[in-house]
Scaffold this active site. Structure first.
Site, PDB file in Angstrom:
ATOM      1  N   GLU A 110      -8.229   3.274   1.288  1.00 33.77           N
ATOM      2  CA  GLU A 110      -8.487   1.858   1.575  1.00 33.77           C
ATOM      3  C   GLU A 110      -8.943   1.624   3.004  1.00 33.77           C
ATOM      4  O   GLU A 110      -9.891   0.879   3.245  1.00 33.77           O
ATOM      5  CB  GLU A 110      -7.264   0.994   1.264  1.00 33.77           C
ATOM      6  CG  GLU A 110      -6.998   0.770  -0.223  1.00 33.77           C
ATOM      7  CD  GLU A 110      -6.207   1.887  -0.876  1.00 33.77           C
ATOM      8  OE1 GLU A 110      -5.880   2.868  -0.178  1.00 33.77           O
ATOM      9  OE2 GLU A 110      -5.907   1.792  -2.076  1.00 33.77           O
ATOM     10  N   HIS A 119       2.983  -4.426  -6.764  1.00 33.56           N
ATOM     11  CA  HIS A 119       1.691  -4.760  -7.387  1.00 33.56           C
ATOM     12  C   HIS A 119       1.650  -6.221  -7.841  1.00 33.56           C
ATOM     13  O   HIS A 119       0.913  -6.565  -8.759  1.00 33.56           O
ATOM     14  CB  HIS A 119       1.430  -3.867  -8.611  1.00 33.56           C
ATOM     15  CG  HIS A 119       1.170  -2.433  -8.304  1.00 33.56           C
ATOM     16  ND1 HIS A 119       2.141  -1.595  -7.824  1.00 33.56           N
ATOM     17  CD2 HIS A 119       0.038  -1.684  -8.392  1.00 33.56           C
ATOM     18  CE1 HIS A 119       1.621  -0.386  -7.646  1.00 33.56           C
ATOM     19  NE2 HIS A 119       0.348  -0.421  -7.979  1.00 33.56           N
TER      20      HIS A 119
END
Lengths: 354, 330
Positions: A89, A158
């Protein structure tokens, strides 16, 4: 097609050609439109092609990214413009910023909103600040999109909605569509915008359907909309909590209470005027945010109202939010975390009695 | 590798310009003229000079907090740099960035970066743009030995390798991350050995010898331009001053060590080589030095006499577009 920049209270006019489609289809369609419209636009992220395109192996299709957001795009636009990334990322968000600074328009799939922290230094130190610290040199026309929100047992890592940390940072923009129609208009606006924009797609919205015009359109960043007009109380929603407000307003209507609903759509820039206009009329406000309660967007909007519309209030400003806990896994715990329409109704009724 | 007479003059001019800029800046900082911290790079001149000798304004470099040498080698004007460090409106960033954030997009200088390792993915991104646009430009990322402990270097090298991007990673190993010695903080003797993990050439270069850097960089940049992917260069070098202007390096390193490195100073090294080979003479080199001495004095004068930024500048350049910008930002 010229649609009003502030969406009509009831959504787009029914005289516009269109159809009822799912949020995920609207999202995918918009990515395709923008790739077709501007050769500088490209998409990158984990699994956006999913290894598809390896024709020598007979693998010409794959998932098309998490929730199939990018499905089918590699077949039309090829692997250079629909670019799989390693799980890096910080690396690929940083590369997107560098690419944006040097003349392309990257659209980055961050997969889950929670993963933004893995890339956070690149967003905080480069995307948000380069233009400013370089005295106006360079622009960062980078769009990041991610799945946010509590749903289906995704649990602590999440499911989060801490979009307030994005709104907190000067130099970043953040939008929170609430249905397929606003998803399409805000995503197109984000991709065409010259600043870094984070687009939060709530998991519960992704499979919901609503009317979407056939032709491409944008919704101006920084403008909220009225989803319902009413006179007794203002309910403020953002992302999926707009839907929670809509369900709550139906229950309240059965009890003779006429709620007005504001759908924020953008969190930075934020539409202060629509909030102040509504609360000045209804004199009561309930802000519904699925984020945890400390320093969240609801707190920011509450501060705005206290600061600029205090005299018009007939009752305290109320917030309905998640608790100050991580998001739990087990269904009854997860349900208890989420602000429900019933929570909004109870808070509103208490407010009206006050 | 062949060097034209013009390039030789450019190399000497550039190395001396970096040297004088840093020395004069330290004097000016001691007098309180700089508004913030200054990280100087004198001693390391051969690196950026030997690398940027192969680049044009269309190529991009990413830099670090110790970025003055990178800027100068990439063609950024010293007056605008000095004014920036003095916090003046005529600075390259209007006085909003300072020493750690000098950028000049017209010269392909993608900005100095105050976060160690954070500039590396930006140069990879510039190379990605170059690949997508097919414009033949390259990205060069400068970073220090300290940055090799950051995750961004691993991620960036892997990305550049799997995407075969036109990028050169230039590690300026000056042997200290602030005050921490490289032997303590890095697990390998030669950082260039790590390049093998990313299927790219890794080359150890004498960073005090501009000819060695020039040759290695020429090969790496040609490789990038030909579409053959990234290269990692490790330049063994040394910073003559402390980590920043007020740091006394003798708290953590020995004067004897400094003398060993200073005996290999890139400027006298260059002078000796070109004189021996009759490529340049002392008269010409003296003329160059005098011109640069004057240029840097003029840069200081320009910076001193320039106006401070108007207060409205606090609010500009945060976004390209933001509604109700003053109302919204206050």
């Amino acid at each position: 097609m010229a649609l009003e920049t502030r969406p009509d209270p009831l959504g787009p006019g029914i005289d516009v050609a269109g159809s009822v489609i799912r949020y995920r289809e609207a999202f995918n369609k918009t990515l395709g439109d923008e790739l077709r419209r501007d050769p500088d636009v490209f998409i990158m992220g984990e699994d956006v092609a999913g290894g598809a395109g390896r024709e020598h192996l007979g693998i010409i299709d794959s998932w098309g990214g998490a929730f199939a957001a990018t499905k089918g795009l590699i077949q039309e636009f090829g692997p250079e413009r629909v670019r799989d990334t390693p799980i890096s990322e910080a690396g690929f968000v940083g590369a997107a910023i560098g690419a944006g600074l040097t003349g392309t328009r990257p659209v980055v799939d961050l997969m889950y909103f929670d993963f933004i922290t893995v890339a956070w230094d690149q967003l905080l130190s480069n995307a948000a600040k380069n233009r400013y610290m370089f005295g106006g040199q360079g622009k960062i026309p980078v769009t990041l999109f991610a799945r946010s929100g509590v749903a289906a047992g995704y649990s602590a890592q999440h499911s989060q909605n801490f979009y307030s940390i994005v709104a907190h940072i000067p130099g970043l923009k953040c939008v929170v569509p609430s249905d397929a129609y606003t998803c399409r208009g805000l995503l197109a606006a984000a991709i065409r915008d010259d600043d870094p924009v984070i687009v939060c797609n709530h998991k519960k919205l992704i499979n919901m359907s609503s009317f979407v015009p056939d032709e491409s359109y944008t919704i101006e960043l920084g403008k909220g909309r009225y989803l319902r007009r009413g006179s007794d109380v203002t309910l403020v929603g953002m992302s999926y909590t707009t839907e929670v407000c809509r369900l709550a307003a139906e229950i309240l209507a059965e009890q003779g209470i006429d709620a007005e609903i504001i759908d924020m759509l953008s969190l930075s820039p934020i539409d202060e005027e629509i909030v102040l206009e509504s609360v000045t009329k209804t004199n009561r406000i309930v802000i519904v945010d699925e984020d945890t309660p400390r320093c969240n967007m609801a707190a920011d909007i509450a501060a705005l109202v206290a600061d600029k519309a205090f005299d018009s209030l007939d009752a305290p400003i109320k917030r309905v939010t998640g608790p100050h806990t991580p998001v739990p896994y087990s269904k009854p715990l997860e349900d208890a975390f989420i602000p429900s329409p019933e929570d909004v109704v109870a808070t509103t009724l208490a407010l009206l009695k006050a | 590798m062949e060097i034209t007479p013009e390039k030789l003059r450019w190399i000497y001019t550039t190395m001396y310009r970096i040297r004088r800029f840093e020395e004069v800046l330290l004097e000016q900082t001691a007098q309180g003229k700089s508004m913030g911290v200054a990280h100087t790079s004198d001693g390391e001149e051969a690196g950026p000079t030997g690398i940027c000798a192969h680049l044009t304004d269309k190529d991009w470099i990413g830099s670090t907090h110790r970025g003055h040498g990178h800027c100068i080698a990439k063609g950024v004007e010293t007056a605008g740099m000095m004014a920036e460090i003095f916090g003046k409106y005529t600075g390259l960033c209007k006085g909003k960035g300072g020493s750690m954030h000098i950028a000049d997009f017209t010269k392909g200088m993608l900005g100095a970066n105050g976060i160690v390792g954070a500039g590396i993915p930006l140069a990879v991104g510039a190379a990605l743009s170059a690949k997508l646009k097919g414009d033949g430009s390259v990205g060069v990322s400068f970073f220090g030995d300290g940055a090799t402990g950051e995750g961004t270097i691993h991620e960036s090298m892997n990305l550049a390798s799997v995407w075969k991007l036109p990028v050169v990673f230039v590690c300026e190993n000056n042997h200290y991350a602030e005050s921490t010695p490289v032997e303590y903080a890095v697990s390998v003797a030669d950082i260039a050995d790590r390049a093998a993990s990313y299927s790219m050439p890794g080359v150890v270069v004498d960073g005090m010898d501009v000819f060695a850097v020039y040759d290695a960089a020429g090969e790496a940049i040609a490789r990038a331009r030909a579409g053959d992917g990234p290269t990692f260069l490790e330049l063994k070098t040394y910073r003559y001053h402390g980590h920043y202007h007020a740091d006394d390096p003798h708290t953590y390193r020995l004067p004897q060590e400094e003398e060993v490195w200073k005996a290999r100073d890139p400027l006298p090294n260059f002078e000796r080589r070109v004189t021996e080979q009759d490529l340049m003479d002392e008269v010409e080199m003296e003329r160059i030095r005098n011109a640069i001495d004057q240029e840097i004095q003029d840069a200081v004068k320009f910076a001193e006499e320039s106006p401070l930024p108007p207060l409205e500048e606090l609010y500009t350049d945060v976004y390209v577009n933001y509604p109700n910008s003053v109302h919204g930002l206050r």
